[in-house]
Design an enzyme around this catalytic site. Structure first.
Site, short mmCIF file in Angstrom:
data_model
loop_
_atom_site.label_atom_id
_atom_site.label_comp_id
_atom_site.label_asym_id
_atom_site.label_seq_id
_atom_site.Cartn_x
_atom_site.Cartn_y
_atom_site.Cartn_z
N ALA B 413 -61.90 -46.53 -20.94
CA ALA B 413 -60.69 -47.36 -20.44
C ALA B 413 -61.09 -48.86 -21.22
O ALA B 413 -59.59 -49.08 -21.80
CB ALA B 413 -61.54 -47.93 -18.97
N HIS B 541 -87.02 -65.47 -23.12
CA HIS B 541 -88.01 -64.28 -22.75
C HIS B 541 -88.53 -64.21 -21.43
O HIS B 541 -88.07 -65.98 -20.77
CB HIS B 541 -89.25 -64.22 -23.95
CG HIS B 541 -90.56 -63.66 -23.08
ND1 HIS B 541 -90.38 -62.38 -23.54
CD2 HIS B 541 -91.74 -63.99 -22.50
CE1 HIS B 541 -91.62 -61.71 -23.35
NE2 HIS B 541 -93.19 -62.45 -22.63
#
EC number: 1.8.1.4
Lengths: 472, 572
Positions: B413, B541
């Protein structure tokens, strides 16, 4: 859901020119090589049979066999059956000893055409017993689609013997080629590998008889029991002595016979069906009167009850239906009343087919014949596995009421108690004595609801209390 | 990717009160979903907030266009002198939609022709509803995994599902995305012409519903974006109930006990994830010798260990399903298998249902390509690298382009959308060639699989041909804090690169949220970012993105980092 071009799309398109090949071509050659030394296969004696136990060999190795002669007695989950030879020759090698179990379609003995070939056949039996699974796969496909299990099974069972018959043999699954091809769901296969269960020995109870996970689990559990049972039996008494000895030796563990194993599996399987029960008290004075009148003509109470039940069932087809897949009603076209019969070491349900149509005298004769056959373990598969409604009667023991377990694959079972003289208050306020019996129907609530059973029981009570229709 | 199907269906397209429907806050909030499921471009929802202010203008302008349409009837054959539109797109799938939005941004007067529903395969019968089913299957699988729940300290009793509820979720999602798509185009002033579109001649498009007079419109440029339909090999009889394609499966009308899936590519794999979570057992039938043939072999192997082996799935590889008969007369679905090499019949399967996922075939029939002397190749419209259509003589057809599944370059797509944008760039005067190597692909199993660029065998082949060394770096999800926190440490990221200059050749990820993680790599490939530079980029993080951070850092590149990408140090 996009798809890149390089995946399985391309190879599939190269298959477009291929004709579907029937399967009989390439494989038959492998089969013909073995023509001189024929294999005797474990026949499929019933639609649920996937393995059979060798009860006894009627011939020994080296014996000459003529066509149609009985060679071996096989115990299926329902009956013992003689297996006849389809060919002339010599019984060259017995591959499964007495007491041994073999999967349907696997070779149990070799038949040599001439005496000279016996030695060759014996050598072969050593090697092929190891690869019997392969032999099974190399058989030619039956040309015609094997039709619905039960009916076909019936036509073959008695004359079953070597190769040819097995090819047409009863189908465990519509396309499983007489049980020779094992149809098992992916998870069942995985489990079988994990639990080290031989799928050839597992009875399939899934849609269209396929082996599903719970069958493998049941087989694995049964295997453990059987193994431990076998071990202890060896200590206790020689295996041969067990069937001869009258009664039960206390302190021993005795493994199930094939029939008991089938009962056990069916009982466990019944737990997956949501059942409920509806009871009814029926006055039987009129029925008892009728019975007395026509008893001399050989009519039995069982036949009368079956007939009454069948007539009630026509008016309530849903109670005669079954739920095969959890999604639909299967409305059975005929009313076949199965009646539970205790036989030595087991239980079997001979079936009175078309009990609604057959007249009471014929029905009674038929019943007697079925019971005799059942006791002799001679019932044909269609005579015990085509029931659509089950009757279980413990009235002869004085049991006034009990509760039956619904046999898988059917919609309802009726437990019939003893007819007893009872003090009853009548509508006009008087107290009287009447014969009454209690019936208790267990039904699959996925398809049969409380009101269905209530209406059915009401109809049944009307028929029994005014039994003129039973004799036509 | 889409299809203008010939049967006409009343679509929700130009209704004058439509703009009002879109003003509810719920509508505006739901907009960002566009982005996630179909790779639609940011414009799609950027505009949603403007709908209120410009709705009257939109309605007015679209009415203006329709007047012109009825007036225009040119003769076939010669290109017209003036045009109704700058750009007409045939097919309102994701490709056509992406092209239309970009065309409007570039100031083109744009129309889109759609014979079926707006949104095409992706929105109605593909990525979108399947993601709804996969969202359900993922959760259900998790809830049913006693071991997994216990490890997290959770207690869940007997998780189950309601089939109709699941099916409704998929259907509702598709209609929501569909209306978002329609509204975004309406809001921008893209005319939606309802009917089956055909190429009538150079720069002419005919469209009309069955039973209505045809209209002919002219455009300076035309884009074919008619998409694809499920491919069903010969010998397979699809009844829509027991033998089905993805079109039927997405409606989830039935969850069979045992379903065979023919083809183990993206579609088959995703459906195996759905069906096994819902309790079915699955048998894969794959023509090639290994499952998941499109994937990097190492990723495929790992995926098989996680997605196939422990689940209720078995498979037959190297076989064709040469004949499939639907269940009838009390018989199950019967599948005849033929050995792919020897062409000998191999086996017969009896199952409750079969899903045909053997890929997709272009939907280009009846497109009127013969009017302009174009011959399709196995249904695909031949195009050059700029998506320009090539005719039977090998010449380019002026002003005609084909994007998406219909050209078969990359049947995804978002690839169609990217191709559409590339075409719009070209017709507005900027030459643009799309690099398909930077287009990522994803398979939304649990966990997900994603990839961009070359597989390892492809990279090695290229290296051999062009004389460079291919290096491989790998990191595991087991070392990632976030993945471990989720108790989803199963997974691998793999980088194929040139150690001499740090070029990224391909990245493959199998693990939690792999489909979302791939874009750091695909963007790097698209922008030509080298490993020695991207390894200095900072990742939050603890996040899953650190899997890629680690991956880039573990690569050994000989070339030094480019002179600092940040020219001026900035005081914080």
């Amino acid at each position: 859901m996009a798809h890149v071009l390089q995946t399985s799309f391309l190879p599939s398109s190269t298959s477009l020119g291929l004709n579907p090949i029937s399967g009989s071509k390439g494989k038959s050659q492998a089969f013909q090589v073995k023509a001189k030394i024929r294999e005797i296969f474990m026949p499929a004696l019933s639609s649920t049979m996937t393995e059979g136990k060798i009860v006894s060999w009627m011939k020994s190795e080296g014996d000459k066999l003529s066509k149609g002669e009985s060679v071996v007695v096989v115990e299926s989950d329902k009956a013992d059956m003689d297996v006849e030879s389809f060919h002339e020759g010599f019984l060259a090698a017995i591959m499964v000893e007495e007491g041994g179990v073999a999967a349907v379609g696997s070779a149990i003995a070799l038949l040599a055409e001439t005496e000279d070939e016996i030695a060759e056949a014996k050598a072969k039996s050593q090697s092929s017993s190891a690869s019997s699974a392969q032999v099974v796969e190399e058989k030619p496909k039956p040309k015609e689609e094997v039709a619905q299990a039960a009916s076909v099974a019936a036509s073959v069972a008695s004359t079953v013997s070597s190769t040819k018959t097995v090819a047409v043999g009863s189908a465990v699954h519509p396309a499983s080629e007489g049980g020779r091809r094992i149809v098992a769901s992916p998870y069942a296969k995985k489990l079988a590998k994990e639990l080290k269960v031989d799928l050839g020995t597992v009875v399939g109870t899934g849609p269209m008889g396929r082996i599903v996970a719970k069958d493998v689990e049941a087989a694995a559990a049964a295997g453990v029991v059987a193994a431990s049972g076998h071990a202890s039996q060896q200590h206790a008494s020689p295996a041969k002595a067990a069937p001869v000895a009258p009664g039960i030796e206390l302190g021993t563990v005795v493994p199930f016979t094939t029939m008991q194993g089938a009962v056990s599996r069916n009982m466990v399987e019944s737990l997956s069906v949501p059942t409920f029960r509806v009871g009814y008290t029926i006055t039987t004075n009129a029925l008892d009167g009728l019975y007395k009148k026509i008893k001399s003509k050989g009519v039995t109470m069982t036949a009368l009850l079956a007939k009454a039940t069948a007539l009630a069932l026509i008016q309530h087809p849903v109670v005669n239906s079954s739920c095969r897949d959890g999604n639909s009603f299967t409305y059975n076209s005929s009313v076949n009343i199965a009646v539970a019969v205790a036989i030595d070491g087991g239980l079997i349900t001979p079936v009175l087919q078309d009990a609604d149509k057959v007249d009471i005298y014929t029905l009674s004769r038929k019943w007697k014949e079925l019971v005799d056959k059942a006791r002799a373990k001679q019932l044909q598969p269609h005579e015990y596995n085509t029931g659509t409604f089950t009757l279980s009667n413990l009235g002869m023991f004085g049991v006034d009421r009990f509760d039956a377990i619904l046999p898988p694959g059917t919609g309802a079972i009726m437990a019939v108690g003893a007819s007893q003289l009872t003090v009853v208050a009548s509508k006009d306020g008087h107290i009287g004595m009447k014969n009454q019996m209690q019936v208790n129907v267990t039904a699959d609530h996925r398809i049969i609801y409380g009101a269905d059973l209530a209406a059915f029981l009401q109809t049944l009570a009307k028929i029994i209390e005014d039994p003129k229709d039973l004799t036509f | 990717m889409h299809s203008t199907l010939s049967f006409s269906q009343a679509t929700t397209v130009p209704r004058s009160n439509y703009a009002f429907d879109s003003h509810s806050p719920a509508f505006a909030l739901s907009k960002p979903i566009n982005l996630r499921f179909c790779g639609l471009r940011r414009e799609a929802f950027g505009f949603s907030y403007l709908t209120q202010s410009c709705s009257s203008r939109v309605r007015f302008s679209s009415r203006g266009h329709s007047k012109k349409i009825s007036a225009s009837t040119g003769t076939n054959g010669t290109p017209p002198k003036s045009f109704d539109y700058d750009l007409i797109i045939i097919g309102a799938g994701v490709g056509g939609h992406g092209a239309a939005l970009h065309a409007v941004e570039k100031g083109l007067k744009t129309a889109i022709v759609e014979g079926d529903v707006v949104g095409g395969t992706c929105v109605n019968r593909g990525c979108v509803p399947s993601k709804a089913l996969l969202a359900v299957s993922g959760r259900l699988r998790e809830l049913q995994s006693e071991h997994h729940m216990k490890a997290l300290g959770l207690q869940v009793s007997a998780a189950g599902y309601d089939r109709q509820g699941v099916a409704d979720h998929a259907n509702n999602l598709a209609s929501k995305i569909r209306s978002n798509l329609t509204n975004s185009m309406k809001a921008l002033g893209v005319d939606i012409l309802t009917g089956f579109g055909t190429i009538w001649g150079p720069q002419k498009v005919k469209y009309g519903k069955v039973g209505f007079p045809d209209n002919i419109v002219t455009a300076k440029d035309i884009i074919i974006a008619t998409g694809s339909i499920p491919f069903v090999p010969k010998g397979i009889e699809v009844d829509g109930k027991t033998v089905i394609t993805s079109d039927h499966a997405l409606k989830l009308e039935y969850v069979p006990d045992w379903i065979a899936i023919v083809g183990s590519g993206y579609i088959g794999l995703e459906f195996s994830d759905v069906y096994t979570a819902l309790g079915s057992e699955v048998t894969f039938i794959e023509a090639l010798d290994q499952l998941m043939p499109g994937f990097d072999p190492e990723i495929g192997k790992l995926a098989q260990r996680v997605l196939i082996n422990p689940r209720k799935i078995d498979y037959h590889t190297g076989v064709f399903a040469t004949k499939i008969t639907p269940a009838r007369d009390g018989k199950p679905v019967i599948i005849e298998l033929t050995d792919a090499k020897t062409k000998e019949p191999k086996d017969t399967l009896e199952v409750d249902a079969a899903l045909i996922a053997t890929g997709r075939a272009p939907f280009t029939n009846g497109l009127g390509l013969d009017n302009i002397n174009v011959v399709t190749q196995r249904g695909f419209v031949p195009v050059d690298e700029r998506m320009r259509v090539i005719d039977a003589n090998g010449n380019l057809v002026p002003h005609l382009y084909c994007i998406g599944d219909a050209n078969g370059k990359m049947m995804l797509a978002h690839a169609a959308s990217a191709q559409g944008i590339s075409v719009v760039e070209q017709v507005t005067g900027r030459d643009h060639v799309l690099s398909h190597l930077s287009i990522p692909a994803a398979c939304f199993t649990h966990p997900e699989i994603s990839m961009v660029g070359l597989t390892e065998p492809q990279a090695r082949e290229k290296g051999e041909k062009e004389g460079f060394e291919v290096s491989v770096a790998k990191t595991s999800f087991k070392a990632n804090t976030k993945a471990l926190a989720e108790n989803e440490g199963e997974g691998l990221a793999k980088l194929l690169y040139r150690s001499d200059n740090g070029e990224i050749l391909g990245v493959h990820i199998f693990g939690l949220h792999a489909a979302d993680l791939i874009h750091e790599a695909s963007n790097a490939i698209a922008l030509g970012t080298r490993i020695q530079d991207i390894k200095f980029a900072v990742h939050a993080h603890p996040t899953l993105s650190e899997v890629l951070d680690e991956l880039f850092k573990s690569a050994k590149v000989k070339a030094p980092a480019s002179s600092s990408p940040v020219s001026e140090p900035v005081a914080v």
